[in-house]
Design an enzyme around this catalytic site. Sequence first.
Site, mmCIF file in Angstrom:
data_model
loop_
_atom_site.group_PDB
_atom_site.id
_atom_site.type_symbol
_atom_site.label_atom_id
_atom_site.label_comp_id
_atom_site.label_asym_id
_atom_site.label_seq_id
_atom_site.Cartn_x
_atom_site.Cartn_y
_atom_site.Cartn_z
ATOM 1 N N LYS A 4 0.877 -1.198 -0.193
ATOM 2 C CA LYS A 4 0.005 -0.181 0.028
ATOM 3 C C LYS A 4 0.845 1.341 0.046
ATOM 4 O O LYS A 4 2.134 1.227 0.202
ATOM 5 C CB LYS A 4 -0.916 0.083 1.591
ATOM 6 N N ASP B 17 -7.047 4.255 -4.565
ATOM 7 C CA ASP B 17 -7.584 4.255 -3.417
ATOM 8 C C ASP B 17 -8.176 5.642 -3.021
ATOM 9 O O ASP B 17 -8.465 6.364 -4.071
ATOM 10 C CB ASP B 17 -6.455 3.944 -2.359
#
Length: 446
Positions: A127, A167
């Site tokens: 991430k 995201d």
Amino acid sequence: MTNKYMLNVLKKVSEKNPGEPEFIQAVTEVFETIEPVIEKRPDFVRANILERIVEPDRQVIFRVPWLDDEGNVQVNRGFRVQFNNAIGPYKGGLRLHPSVYIGIIKFLGFEQVFKNSLTTLPMGGAKGGSDFDPKGKSDNEIMRFCQSFITELYRHIGKDIDVPAGDIGVGAREIGYMFGQYKRLTGEWSGILTGKGIPYGGSLARTEATGYGLCYFTNEMLSAHGKSFKGATVIISGSGNVALYACQKAQELGANVVAMSDSGGYVYDPNGIDFAAMRELKEVKRGRIYEYCETHPSASYTEGCSGIWTIPCHIALSCATQNEINGESASALVANGCFAVSEGANMPSTPEAIEIYLKNGLLYGPAKAANAGGVAVSGLEMSQNSQRYSWTFEEVDGKLQAIMKNIFAACQSAAKEYGMEGNYMAGANIAGFIKVAESMLAQGCV
Ligand code: NDP
């Protein structure tokens, strides 16, 4: 949790990661549910899999300088945490939000490891992101930020190394700017990011994938318990990428979606949210959700986010951000007759909220499983890029449906096998964990 080995690793996690409550929360949740696996597998303990799995492979933190429209130099902090690549190249989104710090990126990266494992596709977990706030920035400022961000990140990623995606705060526009800069720096067209535009290597149905996948998973869960979306009243937090397409699919499946939100507040429309108008407002105009009421007199706006959970509903889909449902909100959902909560966002329920769902017999679709459709279609985008081929919308959507069905079946059978039938959070954590742990075991002490 009573297992001494697990308690010891958890203690070390708390000591080594001070000031990162979200990361510790994510690790604790997984540990609490995989205890029966650890009890059965002394080989995992001997190989110290747990202490290895909670330590990212590497964490990159970097400066992102960029020029605003007035010519001032602004500086943000960029992150990429490559958590685990036991089962495939690192894969996971990039988040642009002022709340981003290393603890948020680590919690998301940790969750991603298990989520990607559940998809059945060969993808490790990672991430990244930045504390950059895209709100109120011009297109040119967004472009300059994205170019600067990739100017550092490009040396850490690669199509067989690490493939980022979107995201919060990162959609098709930002992916486009990042992709352009990567291509310019390397002189190479490669499927280095997913969520790309359709004309340059994106996959049809990627935009819709997380929201649609959430509804496909939820539908499986509902039908396993003799329920369905048909005629159900649904509330959805958020009005971004995940929330919008969850709304569209829930409506297609026969639900009445009566409320959606953004970080300012929520709208309630008893006549049902007008999906086309909401999409136009949030995706095209990039407006605020209260503006919906200006064109829809049946709708009302309330400031603040938590009130949305007090609206009576049968199904709640949390699609905004972490820890958005606390114990109080969960109790309000139960009191108002809600029978299912399914998570489009990552870790949107606090531990207290989850306890309330489980105690009151709600059907609970945990994020790792329920929102895995996004990364699954990202995996399919990588496959299409490698093949230099594009599947039709129907082909991708069909594969997505099959994947979400399989994910539900895996959660269901793992929960049953380990004596927690109907607890899909336990099922998701166990099924996701075993595959990664087995792979780590096979690959030795690396
Ligand atoms: P978007 O940026 O498109 O939308 C985010 C939505 O959540 C917006 O409505 C935003 O409101 C709201 N929101 C964001 N932060 C907060 C906050 N702190 N408090 C209240 N509301 C907030 O993001 P996505 O839809 O892509 O992501 C939503 C969630 O889904 C995240 O948890 C993400 O990690 C998760 N997810 C996303 C996937 C994807 O494919 N995009 C895949 C799997 C999970 P506002 O506009 O006012 O900021």
